[in-house]
Design an enzyme around this catalytic site. Sequence first.
Site, PDB file in Angstrom:
ATOM      1  CD  GLN A  49      -6.516  16.507   1.758  1.00 30.81           C
ATOM      2  OE1 GLN A  49      -7.042  15.683   2.416  1.00 30.81           O
ATOM      3  NE2 GLN A  49      -5.546  17.405   2.134  1.00 30.81           N
ATOM      4  CG  ASP A 101     -19.044   8.785  10.917  1.00 34.92           C
ATOM      5  OD1 ASP A 101     -19.388  10.032  10.502  1.00 34.92           O
ATOM      6  OD2 ASP A 101     -17.811   8.412  11.050  1.00 34.92           O
ATOM      7  NE  ARG A 127      -9.582  10.240   9.690  1.00 30.71           N
ATOM      8  CZ  ARG A 127      -9.758   8.932   9.687  1.00 30.71           C
ATOM      9  NH1 ARG A 127      -9.016   7.845   9.515  1.00 30.71           N
ATOM     10  NH2 ARG A 127     -10.898   8.467   9.739  1.00 30.71           N
ATOM     11  CG  ASP A 149      -5.778   1.046 -25.019  1.00 32.27           C
ATOM     12  OD1 ASP A 149      -6.831   1.222 -24.259  1.00 32.27           O
ATOM     13  OD2 ASP A 149      -5.296   1.804 -26.039  1.00 32.27           O
ATOM     14  N   GLY A 150      -7.072  -0.212 -21.994  1.00 33.33           N
ATOM     15  CA  GLY A 150      -7.769   0.557 -20.689  1.00 33.33           C
ATOM     16  C   GLY A 150      -8.703   1.709 -20.793  1.00 33.33           C
ATOM     17  CD  GLU A 151      -6.583   5.419 -24.655  1.00 36.15           C
ATOM     18  OE1 GLU A 151      -7.497   5.630 -25.489  1.00 36.15           O
ATOM     19  OE2 GLU A 151      -5.423   5.880 -24.827  1.00 36.15           O
ATOM     20  CE  LYS A 192     -12.462  10.567  13.292  1.00 34.35           C
ATOM     21  NZ  LYS A 192     -13.458   9.924  12.059  1.00 34.35           N
ATOM     22  CG  ASP A 215     -16.096  12.762  13.423  1.00 33.70           C
ATOM     23  OD1 ASP A 215     -17.410  13.118  13.250  1.00 33.70           O
ATOM     24  OD2 ASP A 215     -15.456  11.978  12.769  1.00 33.70           O
TER      25      ASP A 215
HETATM   26  C1  R5P Z   1     -14.616  11.853   8.783  1.00 37.75           C
HETATM   27  O1  R5P Z   1     -14.617  12.879   9.072  1.00 37.75           O
HETATM   28  C2  R5P Z   1     -16.033  11.064   8.457  1.00 37.75           C
HETATM   29  O2  R5P Z   1     -16.860  11.601   9.017  1.00 37.75           O
HETATM   30  C3  R5P Z   1     -15.800   9.559   8.993  1.00 37.75           C
HETATM   31  O3  R5P Z   1     -15.808   9.685  10.354  1.00 37.75           O
HETATM   32  C4  R5P Z   1     -14.672   8.937   8.281  1.00 37.75           C
HETATM   33  O4  R5P Z   1     -14.549   9.287   7.018  1.00 37.75           O
HETATM   34  C5  R5P Z   1     -14.466   7.393   8.678  1.00 37.75           C
HETATM   35  O5  R5P Z   1     -13.518   6.922   8.140  1.00 37.75           O
HETATM   36  P1  R5P Z   1     -12.976   5.588   8.538  1.00 37.75           P
HETATM   37  O6  R5P Z   1     -14.009   4.392   8.466  1.00 37.75           O
HETATM   38  O7  R5P Z   1     -11.707   5.376   7.677  1.00 37.75           O
HETATM   39  O8  R5P Z   1     -12.546   5.721   9.971  1.00 37.75           O
END
Ligand code: R5P
Length: 309
Positions: A96, A219, A194, A37-39, A192, A169
């Site tokens: 987030q 990055d 978004r 069942d996934g548990e 950057k 960024d």
């Molecule tokens: C964002 O602030 C991170 O430093 C990366 O630039 C970001 O997570 C890259 O995301 P993606 O590959 O979806 O453009």
Amino acid sequence: MTRPIIFPLPGNEPMAERLGAALGWEIGVLETRNFPDGETYLRFATNPSDRAVVLVCTLDRPDDKSLRLLFAADAARDFGAASVGLVAPYLAYMRQDRRFQPGEAITSRTFARLLSSHVDWLVTVDPHLHRYASLDEVYDVPARAVRSAPLLSDWIRANVHRPFLLGPDVESEQWVSEVAGAIGAPWRVLRKTRYGDRNVEVAVPELAIFAGHTPVIVDDIVSSGRTMAVTADQMREQGLERPVLVAVHALFSEATYRGLKDRAAAVVSANSVVHPSNVIDLTAILANAVAKIMGDGLSTNSNKEANLE
Ligand code: R5P
């Protein structure tokens, strides 16, 4: 003296083995599978009682992994583990870090509270610290953020001819400046914007002065790959060399990897997340950080083998 023991969560066996070898510590067996069942079923096949337990669980695709991790931490305690620490080479839910839209959950805080209530300490690599100055702002337990920059510098120095570094960024300035500084390479940070999960624009200034250099785009996280792809496309538009793309945490899919390789001279990453682009091994810096955070609980031999700084 409490003896440490390392338990890998599924998929983390190679990193756990390397950490065990670096630290001279035993690797325990944690059996786990899903019921029909996934548990989650979970069993400590090696007894964690009275041991300093180190769980190794990188947290890409975290929703699938977190509950199993919390069960493991809780069960280890239930069996009388002396302590329970977590090595999460990639730490999820750091981006987030505020409400970008009304009503949004600040999941970084919730996730940190959840982990902090189940483990005694945490070691990770380059968490996405942007609006938080340090992990201590959200984690209630000792949390050490290891920096991968020296290893990225070593790789670029050994593999890239006349590099100049680009961060896509403002957040990336912290990595790019350190990596470039160590090899004496010029660097720039771009701007950057978004517009959505897979929709970004990167403003790139005139880079003609770097003709004859190899662009290296650095990055921390590559996820949808749009940030890297859009930045790499601009190198071509400016008639520059094909760039080398360097990620710390490779969260991108196979299809995205293929798309990036078509645009780049090379696409490489550190091994915080198992990925075909992995070329930079984080084991040594993680082992040192684990040995340090566990401090007095370690035996003298283990400290020596961890090659403490
Ligand atoms: C964002 O602030 C991170 O430093 C990366 O630039 C970001 O997570 C890259 O995301 P993606 O590959 O979806 O453009």
